[in-house]
Enzyme design. Structure first.
Site, PDB file in Angstrom:
ATOM      1  N   LYS A  21       0.831  -1.204   0.000  1.00 47.09           N
ATOM      2  CA  LYS A  21       0.000   0.000   0.000  1.00 47.09           C
ATOM      3  C   LYS A  21       0.859   1.244   0.000  1.00 47.09           C
ATOM      4  O   LYS A  21       1.883   1.311   0.668  1.00 47.09           O
ATOM      5  CB  LYS A  21      -0.983  -0.004   1.166  1.00 47.09           C
ATOM      6  CG  LYS A  21      -0.372  -0.014   2.532  1.00 47.09           C
ATOM      7  CD  LYS A  21      -1.427  -0.118   3.611  1.00 47.09           C
ATOM      8  CE  LYS A  21      -0.760  -0.226   4.969  1.00 47.09           C
ATOM      9  NZ  LYS A  21      -1.693  -0.480   6.027  1.00 47.09           N
ATOM     10  N   ARG A  23       0.681   5.341   0.613  1.00 44.38           N
ATOM     11  CA  ARG A  23      -0.156   6.352   1.260  1.00 44.38           C
ATOM     12  C   ARG A  23       0.109   7.736   0.703  1.00 44.38           C
ATOM     13  O   ARG A  23       1.235   8.084   0.414  1.00 44.38           O
ATOM     14  CB  ARG A  23       0.104   6.357   2.770  1.00 44.38           C
ATOM     15  CG  ARG A  23      -0.352   5.092   3.461  1.00 44.38           C
ATOM     16  CD  ARG A  23      -0.266   5.253   4.977  1.00 44.38           C
ATOM     17  NE  ARG A  23      -0.772   4.093   5.663  1.00 44.38           N
ATOM     18  CZ  ARG A  23      -2.058   3.897   5.972  1.00 44.38           C
ATOM     19  NH1 ARG A  23      -2.952   4.796   5.650  1.00 44.38           N
ATOM     20  NH2 ARG A  23      -2.437   2.812   6.612  1.00 44.38           N
ATOM     21  N   ASP A  47      -2.930  -6.790  10.349  1.00 44.96           N
ATOM     22  CA  ASP A  47      -2.499  -5.401  10.483  1.00 44.96           C
ATOM     23  C   ASP A  47      -2.362  -5.068  11.960  1.00 44.96           C
ATOM     24  O   ASP A  47      -2.846  -5.820  12.815  1.00 44.96           O
ATOM     25  CB  ASP A  47      -3.496  -4.460   9.805  1.00 44.96           C
ATOM     26  CG  ASP A  47      -2.840  -3.197   9.242  1.00 44.96           C
ATOM     27  OD1 ASP A  47      -1.724  -2.845   9.672  1.00 44.96           O
ATOM     28  OD2 ASP A  47      -3.457  -2.549   8.385  1.00 44.96           O
ATOM     29  N   GLY A  54     -11.142   1.726   6.623  1.00 44.95           N
ATOM     30  CA  GLY A  54     -11.000   1.898   5.182  1.00 44.95           C
ATOM     31  C   GLY A  54      -9.913   1.036   4.564  1.00 44.95           C
ATOM     32  O   GLY A  54     -10.137   0.400   3.531  1.00 44.95           O
ATOM     33  N   THR A  55      -8.755   0.984   5.180  1.00 48.29           N
ATOM     34  CA  THR A  55      -7.633   0.224   4.615  1.00 48.29           C
ATOM     35  C   THR A  55      -7.925  -1.267   4.602  1.00 48.29           C
ATOM     36  O   THR A  55      -7.733  -1.943   3.593  1.00 48.29           O
ATOM     37  CB  THR A  55      -6.336   0.504   5.408  1.00 48.29           C
ATOM     38  OG1 THR A  55      -6.041   1.898   5.326  1.00 48.29           O
ATOM     39  CG2 THR A  55      -5.174  -0.300   4.865  1.00 48.29           C
TER      40      THR A  55
END
Length: 142
Positions: A21, A23, A47, A54-55
């Site tokens: 990801k 950012r 995580d 959201g992620t």
């Protein structure tokens, strides 16, 4: 890091895929890219924190789009602020597993019937005992 995850996956006879990801800023993911294969697997997303959801919801969408049969999300700290419950409810995550490191409002459990909370009390108690007895704490995390 990644090498430890690969070693753990090998011991479990499981594959390893990583969501890369990028950012824009601390609270906003600009892009997610899946590295690895998840087709016809149970994808377990891991995580440290679920804040607004959201992620993790987007990561679940990415692995489902790549063919994962089921998506389970795991996180250490369940902040669940703002739209988190609604985002998680609307996601394709079948189970959310987290710890009780953050006290959650009773309404959160009611909104998320697929939420499973695991206590960290035993781990913390053992760490405190080991520190008191001047024993290694790092062995708890190997």
């Amino acid at each position: 890091g990644v090498e430890r995850a690969r070693a753990a996956a090998g011991r479990l006879n499981a594959g390893l895929a990583i969501i890369d990801k990028r950012r824009r800023r601390a609270s906003e993911v600009a892009e997610m890219r899946l590295v690895g294969e998840v087709e016809n697997t149970v994808a377990v997303l891991v995580d440290d924190i679920i804040d607004t959801g959201g992620t993790i919801a987007e990561a679940a969408r990415v692995v489902a789009s790549a063919g994962a049969a089921e998506v389970i999300a795991c996180a250490t700290h369940p902040i669940f602020s703002g739209p988190a419950c609604e985002r998680l409810k609307q996601s394709n995550i079948s189970e959310i597993i987290t710890t009780n490191s953050v006290a959650l409002a009773p309404s959160v459990k009611a909104q998320l019937p697929n939420l499973r909370i695991i206590s960290v009390a035993g781990l913390l108690a053992e760490a405190i005992r080991r520190i008191h007895d001047e024993e290694s704490v790092s062995v708890l995390f190997n």
